[in-house]
Design a protein around this motif. Structure first.
Motif, short mmCIF file in Angstrom:
data_model
loop_
_atom_site.label_atom_id
_atom_site.label_comp_id
_atom_site.label_asym_id
_atom_site.label_seq_id
_atom_site.Cartn_x
_atom_site.Cartn_y
_atom_site.Cartn_z
N THR A 326 0.72 -0.80 0.36
CA THR A 326 0.11 0.38 -0.03
C THR A 326 0.72 1.10 -0.17
O THR A 326 0.57 2.03 -0.97
CB THR A 326 -0.96 0.24 1.24
N TYR A 327 2.26 1.36 0.70
CA TYR A 327 2.70 2.41 0.86
C TYR A 327 3.41 2.41 -0.59
O TYR A 327 3.52 3.78 -1.04
CB TYR A 327 3.81 2.36 2.28
N TYR A 328 3.92 1.50 -0.98
CA TYR A 328 4.89 1.81 -2.47
C TYR A 328 3.76 1.87 -3.67
O TYR A 328 3.83 2.99 -4.43
CB TYR A 328 5.34 -0.02 -2.76
N ARG A 329 2.30 1.87 -3.68
CA ARG A 329 1.75 2.47 -4.30
C ARG A 329 1.70 3.56 -3.61
O ARG A 329 1.59 4.35 -5.39
CB ARG A 329 0.17 1.51 -4.32
N ASN A 330 1.03 4.14 -3.06
CA ASN A 330 1.09 5.37 -2.74
C ASN A 330 2.53 6.32 -2.75
O ASN A 330 2.07 7.71 -3.74
CB ASN A 330 0.29 6.10 -1.25
N GLY A 331 3.23 6.16 -2.86
CA GLY A 331 4.79 6.25 -3.49
C GLY A 331 4.76 6.60 -5.28
O GLY A 331 4.92 8.03 -5.06
N TYR A 332 4.59 5.08 -5.11
CA TYR A 332 4.61 5.76 -7.03
C TYR A 332 3.35 6.84 -7.50
O TYR A 332 3.89 7.75 -8.67
CB TYR A 332 3.92 4.30 -7.41
N ASN A 333 2.06 6.89 -6.49
CA ASN A 333 1.21 7.60 -7.35
C ASN A 333 2.05 9.35 -6.90
O ASN A 333 1.84 10.19 -7.88
CB ASN A 333 -0.09 6.96 -6.46
N THR A 334 3.23 9.80 -5.53
CA THR A 334 3.07 10.79 -5.04
C THR A 334 4.15 11.68 -6.06
O THR A 334 4.55 11.92 -6.30
CB THR A 334 4.20 10.66 -3.98
N ILE A 335 4.85 10.42 -6.47
CA ILE A 335 6.41 10.64 -7.47
C ILE A 335 5.73 10.82 -9.27
O ILE A 335 6.60 11.87 -9.74
CB ILE A 335 7.63 9.23 -7.90
N ARG A 336 5.14 10.16 -8.87
CA ARG A 336 4.24 10.49 -11.06
C ARG A 336 3.37 11.48 -11.38
O ARG A 336 3.32 11.97 -11.82
CB ARG A 336 3.13 8.87 -10.96
N LYS A 337 2.92 11.88 -9.75
CA LYS A 337 2.44 13.64 -9.64
C LYS A 337 3.42 14.92 -10.07
O LYS A 337 3.46 15.78 -10.80
CB LYS A 337 2.34 14.03 -8.57
N TYR A 338 4.89 14.32 -10.32
CA TYR A 338 5.92 15.06 -10.96
C TYR A 338 6.74 14.68 -12.19
O TYR A 338 7.41 15.66 -12.65
CB TYR A 338 6.95 15.57 -9.77
N SER A 339 6.49 13.36 -12.45
CA SER A 339 7.28 13.10 -13.26
C SER A 339 6.97 11.19 -13.88
O SER A 339 6.50 10.81 -13.19
CB SER A 339 8.83 12.41 -13.16
N SER A 340 6.71 11.38 -15.20
CA SER A 340 6.43 10.33 -15.57
C SER A 340 7.72 9.19 -15.83
O SER A 340 7.25 7.70 -16.70
CB SER A 340 5.68 10.30 -17.55
N THR A 341 8.67 10.14 -15.57
CA THR A 341 9.58 8.81 -16.65
C THR A 341 10.41 8.74 -14.98
O THR A 341 11.81 7.75 -15.41
CB THR A 341 10.44 9.63 -17.36
N ALA A 342 10.84 9.24 -14.12
CA ALA A 342 11.46 9.14 -13.26
C ALA A 342 11.19 7.23 -12.72
O ALA A 342 10.18 6.56 -12.51
CB ALA A 342 11.90 9.69 -11.91
N TYR A 343 12.61 7.20 -12.45
CA TYR A 343 11.87 5.86 -12.09
C TYR A 343 11.42 5.42 -10.62
O TYR A 343 12.49 5.92 -9.55
CB TYR A 343 13.02 4.30 -12.24
N VAL A 344 10.40 4.62 -10.42
CA VAL A 344 10.23 4.54 -8.72
C VAL A 344 10.36 2.77 -8.32
O VAL A 344 10.22 1.94 -9.21
CB VAL A 344 8.69 4.40 -8.73
N VAL A 345 11.97 3.17 -7.00
CA VAL A 345 11.93 1.98 -7.16
C VAL A 345 11.92 2.04 -5.42
O VAL A 345 11.59 2.57 -4.47
CB VAL A 345 14.20 2.42 -6.74
N MET A 346 11.62 0.15 -5.86
CA MET A 346 11.01 -0.08 -4.70
C MET A 346 11.52 -1.49 -4.11
O MET A 346 11.87 -2.41 -4.28
CB MET A 346 9.44 -1.42 -4.46
N CYS A 347 12.44 -1.19 -2.32
CA CYS A 347 13.19 -2.27 -2.30
C CYS A 347 12.49 -3.68 -1.81
O CYS A 347 11.53 -3.18 -0.54
CB CYS A 347 13.83 -1.79 -1.03
N ASN A 348 12.81 -4.71 -1.74
CA ASN A 348 11.80 -6.72 -1.41
C ASN A 348 12.41 -5.81 0.24
O ASN A 348 13.41 -5.84 1.07
CB ASN A 348 13.13 -7.59 -1.71
N ARG A 349 12.04 -6.83 0.87
CA ARG A 349 12.42 -6.45 2.21
C ARG A 349 13.14 -7.49 2.44
O ARG A 349 13.45 -8.52 2.03
CB ARG A 349 10.69 -7.28 3.23
N ILE A 350 13.74 -7.26 3.23
CA ILE A 350 15.00 -8.27 3.44
C ILE A 350 14.64 -9.38 4.90
O ILE A 350 13.60 -8.97 5.96
CB ILE A 350 16.17 -6.92 4.88
N GLY A 351 15.00 -10.11 4.99
CA GLY A 351 14.78 -11.80 6.35
C GLY A 351 13.64 -12.91 5.24
O GLY A 351 13.71 -12.49 4.06
#
Length: 476
Positions: A326-351
């Motif tokens: 949910t956080y990553y989806r909202n973060g993606y939408n946040t970045i897309r407000k400003y850029s359609s081309t910047a990569y949105v990087v999502m880190c896998n959980r550790i453990g």
């Protein structure tokens, strides 16, 4: 597409003490900073203090051996003064400032929860604990800890003297800034940021074929130049400098939210105060999104920006994957407000986490990257006792097959955002390190987005990209 050969600029805008220990040299009582875990044994009774029930009850002195309920985490108020947090996150208190029973009921520390830890000059692990009213905590019996010892206890076998064992500590930016205090921290951090990474580092990286840097930042950067205490301003100016240097040397930048409010993994690089993981509250996740909004709005139109990483190393199982998605989806939408081309990087959980747990949520999203971190460290069952060849075989075999399955899964791009040439092998030769580094370069070079070495500078040579390359241990 271009694949990126990257280097992390770790320890620069988010302090990690193991990367540059000298930053902590001038901190008073630097072994008792925020998050230090201590255990206390009564010298008179020979038993340990315990928060009964893990917290929410009285403090007793009846344990023969210490574990979680007998371990307390320090919150440093000022030099010599502390709050003590128990297993269930309450704070030890001397009611009315002292004079009676000591308990652990308060969920927020205040005056009654403040104590002085007074150390013996000749034996710093022998301590007295003074309450607000000037009286000392004493172990009257195994079931009765009170704050009512008056006068000077002395350092003999008495009820007000305790043996303190330091279990572990943290050395992150919170510990440094709070340990130095508001008068000294700004100068120490300013000197560090101005000297640790400079444009000459970008020159060096560019000459070695590096075309990207991954820059960890802390959540407080969004409040620069006046971040919440104890953090101090200046990291934003340093990041602005990095963008200028990157453009001068044709290097791209990934900004990664390494230290998130509440801490997503409890480690010092997450800005943790005491090691508890409290990021996944609604308030802290919303604060994180505000930081992402700030970074995206500031740098989206900068030609050096390659992408923004929404969170570094959330820990499984403490951080539930559904909340993270949910956080990553909202973060993606946040970045897309400003850029359609910047990569949105999502880190896998550790453990203990499924390496493909973020793939489904990436369906239909553009310019997304999943970041995986590969270390032949931190897992004693797997890596302790491995030979040089077994480590190399593990990279070619297990790591190679896992990476291939991720790359070929028709999902998001894959980025090995952290790896290093350090391992558990003792006494390895230069040739051994060269072979190990070459194996990783070959395997991680197949990642669809690229790789990033951890980290550019480090007092431990094998962790330092600069040192490894200059000394021919890592052959690009």
């Amino acid at each position: 597409m271009v694949t990126y050969k990257s280097v992390n600029l770790g320890g620069w805008l988010v302090v990690e003490g193991w990367i540059k220990p000298s930053l902590f040299d001038s901190v008073p009582d630097k072994d008792l900073m925020d998050g230090t875990q201590i255990q206390l044994k009564s010298v008179a009774l020979g038993t340990y203090l315990v928060a009964e029930g893990g917290g929410g009850e009285k403090i007793a002195v009846n344990r023969n051996s210490p574990s979680g309920w007998e371990t307390f985490r320090l919150w440093r108020v000022k030099e010599g003064s502390y709050h003590l947090r128990v297993f269930n996150k309450q704070f030890i208190a001397a009611q009315n400032g002292g004079g009676g029973i000591v308990n652990a009921v308060a969920t927020t520390p205040s005056t009654w929860e403040t104590f002085q830890i007074i150390r013996n000059n000749s034996n710093p692990n022998r301590v007295h604990i003074k309450a607000l009213n000037g009286m000392y905590i004493q172990a009257k019996s195994q079931d009765q800890l009170t704050a009512d010892f008056q006068g000077d206890p002395g350092w003999g076998n008495n009820a007000a003297t305790f043996e303190m064992t330091i279990v572990k500590g943290l050395q992150g930016e919170y510990q440094l800034t709070n340990g130095l205090g508001p008068d000294r921290a700004p100068q120490v951090l300013n000197d560090h940021r101005n000297s640790y990474i400079q444009e000459s580092d970008f020159t060096f990286l560019s000459q070695k074929g590096i075309n990207c840097v991954r820059i960890p930042v802390g959540w407080w950067i969004a409040s620069d130049p006046n971040p919440p205490a104890p953090f101090v301003g200046g990291s934003l100016q340093a990041l602005d400098n990095a963008f200028s240097w990157a453009k001068n040397h044709n290097i791209k930048i990934i900004v990664t939210l390494h230290a998130a409010p509440g801490s997503q993994n409890g480690d010092e690089h997450s800005g943790a105060r005491d090691g508890y993981i409290e990021w996944d509250s609604e308030d802290n996740m919303n604060k994180s999104l505000s930081v992402i909004d700030f970074l995206a709005s500031r740098y989206a139109n900068d030609s050096a920006l390659l992408g923004i990483e929404l969170l570094n190393e959330p820990r499984a199982p403490d951080i539930a994957v559904d909340k993270l998605r949910t956080y990553y989806r909202n973060g993606y939408n946040t970045i897309r407000k400003y850029s359609s081309t910047a990569y949105v990087v999502m880190c896998n959980r550790i453990g203990p986490a499924d390496p493909k747990e973020l793939f489904e949520m990436n369906n239909g999203l553009a310019h997304t990257v999943v970041d995986v971190h590969y270390y032949n460290l931190f897992d004693d069952q797997r890596f302790k006792g491995m030979t040089v060849q077994q480590n190399i075989d593990h990279v070619y075999g297990d790591r190679g097959s896992t990476l291939s399955s991720l790359v070929n899964a028709n999902g998001p791009l894959i980025y090995v955002g952290e790896w290093t040439s350090e391992w558990e092998v003792q006494g390895a030769s230069m040739s051994d390190y060269q072979r190990f580094g070459q194996a990783q370069l070959q395997v991680y070079g197949k990642a669809s987005f690229g790789w990033a070495y951890w980290t550019h500078k480090n007092v431990n040579g094998h962790w330092s990209f600069e040192w490894m390359v200059k000394n021919n241990y890592l052959q690009l």
